[in-house]
Design an enzyme around this catalytic site. Structure first.
Site, PDB file in Angstrom:
ATOM      1  N   LYS A 116      -2.925  -3.500   9.084  1.00 48.77           N
ATOM      2  CA  LYS A 116      -1.533  -3.292   8.680  1.00 48.77           C
ATOM      3  C   LYS A 116      -0.765  -2.917   9.925  1.00 48.77           C
ATOM      4  CE  LYS A 116       1.814  -2.537   5.533  1.00 48.77           C
ATOM      5  NZ  LYS A 116       1.644  -1.618   4.369  1.00 48.77           N
ATOM      6  N   ASN A 140      -5.050   0.458   8.422  1.00 50.34           N
ATOM      7  CA  ASN A 140      -3.644   0.779   8.631  1.00 50.34           C
ATOM      8  C   ASN A 140      -3.458   1.339  10.038  1.00 50.34           C
ATOM      9  OD1 ASN A 140      -1.056   1.766   8.633  1.00 50.34           O
ATOM     10  ND2 ASN A 140      -1.211   2.814   6.649  1.00 50.34           N
ATOM     11  N   CYS A 150       0.915   3.876  10.270  1.00 45.19           N
ATOM     12  CA  CYS A 150       1.637   4.910   9.520  1.00 45.19           C
ATOM     13  C   CYS A 150       2.543   5.680  10.484  1.00 45.19           C
ATOM     14  CB  CYS A 150       0.683   5.894   8.838  1.00 45.19           C
ATOM     15  SG  CYS A 150       1.600   7.195   7.965  1.00 45.19           S
ATOM     16  N   GLY A 193       7.826  -6.297   2.970  1.00 39.06           N
ATOM     17  CA  GLY A 193       9.073  -5.750   3.490  1.00 39.06           C
ATOM     18  C   GLY A 193      10.300  -6.433   2.931  1.00 39.06           C
ATOM     19  N   GLY A 194      11.100  -5.634   2.202  1.00 38.78           N
ATOM     20  CA  GLY A 194      12.431  -6.087   1.817  1.00 38.78           C
ATOM     21  C   GLY A 194      12.513  -7.011   0.627  1.00 38.78           C
ATOM     22  N   THR A 212       9.186  -0.884  -2.143  1.00 39.40           N
ATOM     23  CA  THR A 212      10.377  -0.148  -2.574  1.00 39.40           C
ATOM     24  C   THR A 212      10.904  -0.627  -3.931  1.00 39.40           C
ATOM     25  OG1 THR A 212      11.011   0.381  -0.302  1.00 39.40           O
ATOM     26  CG2 THR A 212      12.760   0.405  -1.952  1.00 39.40           C
ATOM     27  N   LYS A 231      -3.901   2.938  -1.885  1.00 41.84           N
ATOM     28  CA  LYS A 231      -3.239   3.830  -0.912  1.00 41.84           C
ATOM     29  C   LYS A 231      -4.170   4.015   0.271  1.00 41.84           C
ATOM     30  CE  LYS A 231      -0.708   6.965   1.037  1.00 41.84           C
ATOM     31  NZ  LYS A 231       0.609   6.598   1.625  1.00 41.84           N
ATOM     32  N   ASN A 252      10.830   7.168   3.528  1.00 41.67           N
ATOM     33  CA  ASN A 252       9.702   7.980   3.078  1.00 41.67           C
ATOM     34  C   ASN A 252       9.033   8.665   4.237  1.00 41.67           C
ATOM     35  OD1 ASN A 252       6.613   7.239   3.466  1.00 41.67           O
ATOM     36  ND2 ASN A 252       7.781   5.345   3.641  1.00 41.67           N
ATOM     37  N   GLY A 299      12.653  -1.575   1.840  1.00 41.72           N
ATOM     38  CA  GLY A 299      13.618  -2.177   0.935  1.00 41.72           C
ATOM     39  C   GLY A 299      14.514  -3.202   1.606  1.00 41.72           C
ATOM     40  N   SER A 320       0.844  -1.188   0.000  1.00 42.26           N
ATOM     41  CA  SER A 320       0.000   0.000   0.000  1.00 42.26           C
ATOM     42  C   SER A 320       0.885   1.245   0.000  1.00 42.26           C
ATOM     43  CB  SER A 320      -0.892   0.024   1.242  1.00 42.26           C
ATOM     44  OG  SER A 320      -1.652   1.217   1.250  1.00 42.26           O
TER      45      SER A 320
HETATM   46  O1  LIG Z   1       1.581   3.600   6.508  1.00 45.74           O
HETATM   47  C1  LIG Z   1       2.425   4.272   5.892  1.00 45.74           C
HETATM   48  N1  LIG Z   1       3.686   3.821   5.816  1.00 45.74           N
HETATM   49  C2  LIG Z   1       4.659   4.526   5.234  1.00 45.74           C
HETATM   50  O2  LIG Z   1       5.830   4.099   5.251  1.00 45.74           O
HETATM   51  N2  LIG Z   1       4.365   5.715   4.627  1.00 45.74           N
HETATM   52  C3  LIG Z   1       3.019   6.067   4.403  1.00 45.74           C
HETATM   53  C4  LIG Z   1       2.804   7.548   4.446  1.00 45.74           C
HETATM   54  O3  LIG Z   1       3.634   8.287   4.997  1.00 45.74           O
HETATM   55  O4  LIG Z   1       1.750   7.961   3.932  1.00 45.74           O
HETATM   56  N3  LIG Z   1       2.091   5.437   5.276  1.00 45.74           N
END
Ligand SMILES: O=C1NC(=O)NC(C(=O)O)N1
Length: 309
Positions: free
Chosen positions: A162, A125, A128, A247-248, A270, A46, A70, A219, A21
């Site tokens: 998540k 989620n 985040c 992941g990764g 990634t 997203k 990020n 990554g 996502s």
């Molecule tokens: O759940 C999230 N995980 C991340 O690594 N980045 C995004 C975000 O910042 O929107 N959201």
């Protein structure tokens, strides 16, 4: 013939691969690209919030030699857009990802979703790491229990969560004890490793703007953490709760390893940013080659069968 088919809550997928996502899944164009990507078995939107969000200021994504950092800040077109997409536009099995900046917002959003015509899978989620001033909810076990208790007092449709990465066996025990109380379809583990920091040594400065440069890591560098979380949660969660490994992942070997550790499906983030959507064809081919070499026909032949010493 090697069979990569996998099950997504009753839907048979031709491949166990999904997008993570957040990666290439924010706009209608991006979602349509995913729908047209071969060897992508299912897709995730997203994370949507009640209201559309701009997200954090740029720069907010930075590619690293061994992964990414990020600090997007949940930029998204808003819950109504993604609900409309999954109801009207979806052509490939799709998980609707939703997020909230407060427990109250999460309840509001899920009450609307419960009342909607959408019957498909949703992923809440809880992890985040990039909302300024907001904690990753799933690091607070009591708060997570309270939110899920209220959600499942009314929500009857397929719902997963998540999760952030955990780094302590007692934390695996605690989060699993909470999650096993609820009729979850799945957990998706891991979200990025929150609040890492990368430094550009030439400029002597951070590389992302929000939060002083602190951001979520993804990554190659997060693979050992991702595998540990997949394995630990698979060992602790009720069989009825599927595990989506994220992941990764950069190779077919990484996909194989996630599944060996217990993953039912595997997400890639990634590496899509680095290689594009063609990565899914490469990963599927590499996975098939490894399975052929080892004499496996299906994913079930080796799923969760990691040996200890
Ligand atoms: O759940 C999230 N995980 C991340 O690594 N980045 C995004 C975000 O910042 O929107 N959201």
């Amino acid at each position: 013939e090697i069979d990569l088919s996998a099950d997504l809550f009753g839907q048979t997928l031709t491949s166990p691969l999904l997008n993570a996502s957040g990666v290439h899944c924010q706009t209608k164009e991006e979602l349509n690209d995913l729908a047209n990507t071969s060897n992508l078995g299912a897709m995730v939107t997203k994370s949507a919030t009640l209201q559309a969000r701009e997200g954090n200021p740029n720069p907010r994504y930075y590619d690293l030699e061994n992964g990414s950092i990020n600090s997007m800040g949940l930029p998204n077109l808003g819950y109504d857009f993604y609900l409309d997409y999954v109801l009207q536009e979806q052509t490939k099995p799709t998980i609707l990802s939703v997020a909230a900046l407060s427990a109250a917002d999460a309840i509001t959003l899920l009450k609307d979703l419960q009342a909607s015509d959408y019957q498909g899978p949703t992923e809440l989620n809880l992890s985040c790491p990039n909302i300024v001033g907001e904690p990753q909810l799933a690091y607070d076990f009591e708060a997570t229990d309270r939110v899920l208790s209220e959600v499942f007092s009314f929500y009857t449709k397929p719902l997963g969560v998540k999760l952030p990465p955990y780094f302590d066996l007692v934390h695996f025990d605690k989060i699993a004890a909470v999650l096993n109380k609820y009729p979850l379809t799945h957990v998706n583990t891991i979200n990025s490793i929150g609040n890492g920091l990368w430094v550009d040594i030439d400029q002597e400065q951070v590389v992302t703007k929000a939060k002083g440069g602190f951001g979520g890591l993804g990554g190659t560098m997060v693979l050992p953490t991702a595998l540990a979380n997949v394995r630990a949660l698979r060992q602790r969660l009720n069989d009825s709760i599927k595990v989506l490994g994220t992941g990764g992942v950069t190779s077919g070997a990484d996909v194989f390893t996630h599944i060996l550790c217990g993953a039912d499906l595997v997400s890639v983030g990634t590496q899509v940013m680095k290689e594009g959507l063609g990565v899914y064809d490469r990963l599927a081919e590499e996975l098939k080659d490894i399975m052929a070499e080892k004499g496996y026909q299906t994913l079930s032949d080796f799923r969760g069968k990691l040996k200890e010493l």
